[in-house]
Design an enzyme around this catalytic site. Structure first.
Site, mmCIF file in Angstrom:
data_model
loop_
_atom_site.group_PDB
_atom_site.id
_atom_site.type_symbol
_atom_site.label_atom_id
_atom_site.label_comp_id
_atom_site.label_asym_id
_atom_site.label_seq_id
_atom_site.Cartn_x
_atom_site.Cartn_y
_atom_site.Cartn_z
ATOM 1 N N PRO A 199 23.253 41.349 15.178
ATOM 2 C CA PRO A 199 22.818 41.139 16.559
ATOM 3 C C PRO A 199 21.358 40.689 16.627
ATOM 4 O O PRO A 199 20.545 41.045 15.774
ATOM 5 C CB PRO A 199 22.983 42.518 17.197
ATOM 6 C CG PRO A 199 23.963 43.231 16.325
ATOM 7 C CD PRO A 199 23.734 42.712 14.941
ATOM 8 N N CYS A 200 21.052 39.885 17.641
ATOM 9 C CA CYS A 200 19.674 39.370 17.758
ATOM 10 C C CYS A 200 19.174 39.566 19.184
ATOM 11 O O CYS A 200 18.948 38.603 19.898
ATOM 12 C CB CYS A 200 19.612 37.901 17.375
ATOM 13 S SG CYS A 200 20.574 36.824 18.473
ATOM 14 N N GLN A 201 19.007 40.795 19.602
ATOM 15 C CA GLN A 201 18.531 41.064 20.956
ATOM 16 C C GLN A 201 17.023 40.860 21.048
ATOM 17 O O GLN A 201 16.259 41.791 21.272
ATOM 18 C CB GLN A 201 18.911 42.494 21.379
ATOM 19 C CG GLN A 201 20.315 42.598 21.957
ATOM 20 C CD GLN A 201 21.385 42.464 20.894
ATOM 21 O OE1 GLN A 201 21.219 42.943 19.784
ATOM 22 N NE2 GLN A 201 22.484 41.819 21.222
#
Length: 396
Positions: free
Chosen positions: A83-85
């Site tokens: 994930p790349c929040q």
């Protein structure tokens, strides 16, 4: 020369990537995810793969090799989509900010496992994050551990998936390794087939949403079950190809949400291919992202909220998990476990389907990666033969 290639799937979720690689002939040796329900789904559908319910930050490459019964150098492909929040950068470098930890552990495990190919996938929007600096920083991190990268945005519809789903795909190989290449599109919009491929094999037309859905039981809001019997009538080749082998004649995860009459009235008046901004004023709500499927086109991107955001083209209800899985290109014998509501601690069935990489897209990538690996083996073999020829003969 061998074509028995191995793959490891980090952040495996329900297993869309692994499914595509399995169908391309890869041996899936290991997978891991931090979500309990996603792991249950993965284990059911991939019983021969060691799948751990763990946080990758707690794993070492040595543990993975031991669990997968591999030795250093045996990993052909390491894939995953951390994930790349909102990555945190310092200049063009990924910092040790907690938001970056999963990606940095993906890089760490790449360094420890030394795979021949790395597949990193993510949302298309990662390209524009911080003016493109995020992608540059990601590539720099791989270069720092000796890997060369190339990236593309691929649309799943171009590979036979009945859904427009652009994904950022980065492939990386050791800097002295193989030449990176991406799969050629197999499908295209009907009116662009000839123009796009004048001197190549003409691609097939896009698979439409109705080619994916029209054979499924036509249940109304509130109906359906976790297991149903299929009619046995398939109207399109895509439907026949999705039957699967394990449970012929059965349909799983086909339950429709029980909407109120007012919501059904609202859904009924959204035109095909349109969204709720086209509703009469008295039926509009603040929500702006409800879209009705156009039967003659691929669907929009299947999201984790497909049950309320993607509306069936004929019936006034949201899509079921099975319908969403069809749009994602999962076979009918691929079962999903977990709750349908967000009251649960773990990912819902909707989340698992919506987060997945479409297996047909994964399969196209796997076939291309197999080609990359095979060509590298050939080059190494030729180089070894050439070296032998350079050894001067011995004279007595």
């Amino acid at each position: 020369m061998t074509d028995n290639f191995t793959c490891i799937d980090l952040f495996c979720g329900a297993g869309g990537l692994t499914e595509g690689f399995r169908k391309a002939g890869f041996t899936s040796t290991f997978a891991v995810d931090c979500d309990e329900q996603a792991v249950e789904t993965f284990r059911y559908n991939h019983p021969d793969t060691v799948c751990l319910h763990r946080d990758v930050r707690s794993l070492s490459g040595k543990e993975i090799l031991h669990a997968a019964n591999l030795t250093p150098g045996d990993v052909d492909v390491l894939c995953g989509g951390p994930p790349c929040q909102g990555y945190s950068l310092a200049g063009l470098r990924i910092t040790n900010d907690p938001k970056n930890s999963l990606f940095l552990d993906f890089v760490r495990l790449t360094k420890e496992l030394q795979p021949r190919v790395v597949l990193f996938e993510n949302v298309e929007g990662i390209k524009s994050m911080q003016g493109g600096n995020v992608v540059s920083a990601i590539e720099r991190e791989f270069e720092q551990i000796g890997y060369y990268c190339e990236a593309r945005v691929l649309n799943a519809a171009d590979y036979g998936v009945p859904q427009h789903r652009p994904r950022f795909i980065l492939l990386a190989v050791p800097q002295d390794g193989a030449i990176i290449s991406f799969p050629q599109a197999t499908h295209a919009p009907f009116n662009q087939q000839q123009q796009l491929h004048l001197f190549e094999k003409i691609p097939l037309p896009y698979v439409t949403a109705w080619e994916a859905l029209s054979d499924l039981p036509m249940i109304v809001a509130g109906e359906g079950a976790e297991e149903l019997i299929h009619s046995g009538k398939y109207y399109f080749s895509y439907q026949r190809d999705r039957q699967g082998n394990r449970f012929p004649g059965k349909i799983f995860n086909h339950r429709a949400t029980k909407h109120s009459e007012r919501i059904q009235t609202r859904y009924a008046q959204i035109p095909e291919g349109g969204d709720n901004r086209l509703l009469p004023d008295e039926l509009r709500t603040k929500k702006r992202n409800v879209w009705k499927i156009d039967r003659l086109k691929p669907s929009r991107t299947v999201t984790c909220n497909h049950r309320t955001d993607i509306i069936h083209p004929i019936l006034p209800r949201g899509t079921t998990v099975r319908e969403a899985a069809r749009l994602q290109s999962f076979d009918d014998d691929y079962r999903f476990f977990g709750n349908l509501t967000r009251k649960a601690k773990w990912l819902t069935q909707d989340d698992q389907v919506g987060n997945a990489v479409p297996p047909l897209l994964a399969n196209a990538l796997a076939i291309q990666i197999k080609h990359i690996l095979t060509e590298k083996i050939k080059v190494n073999s030729v180089a070894a033969s050439s070296d032998k020829c350079l050894v001067p003969p011995l004279f007595s």
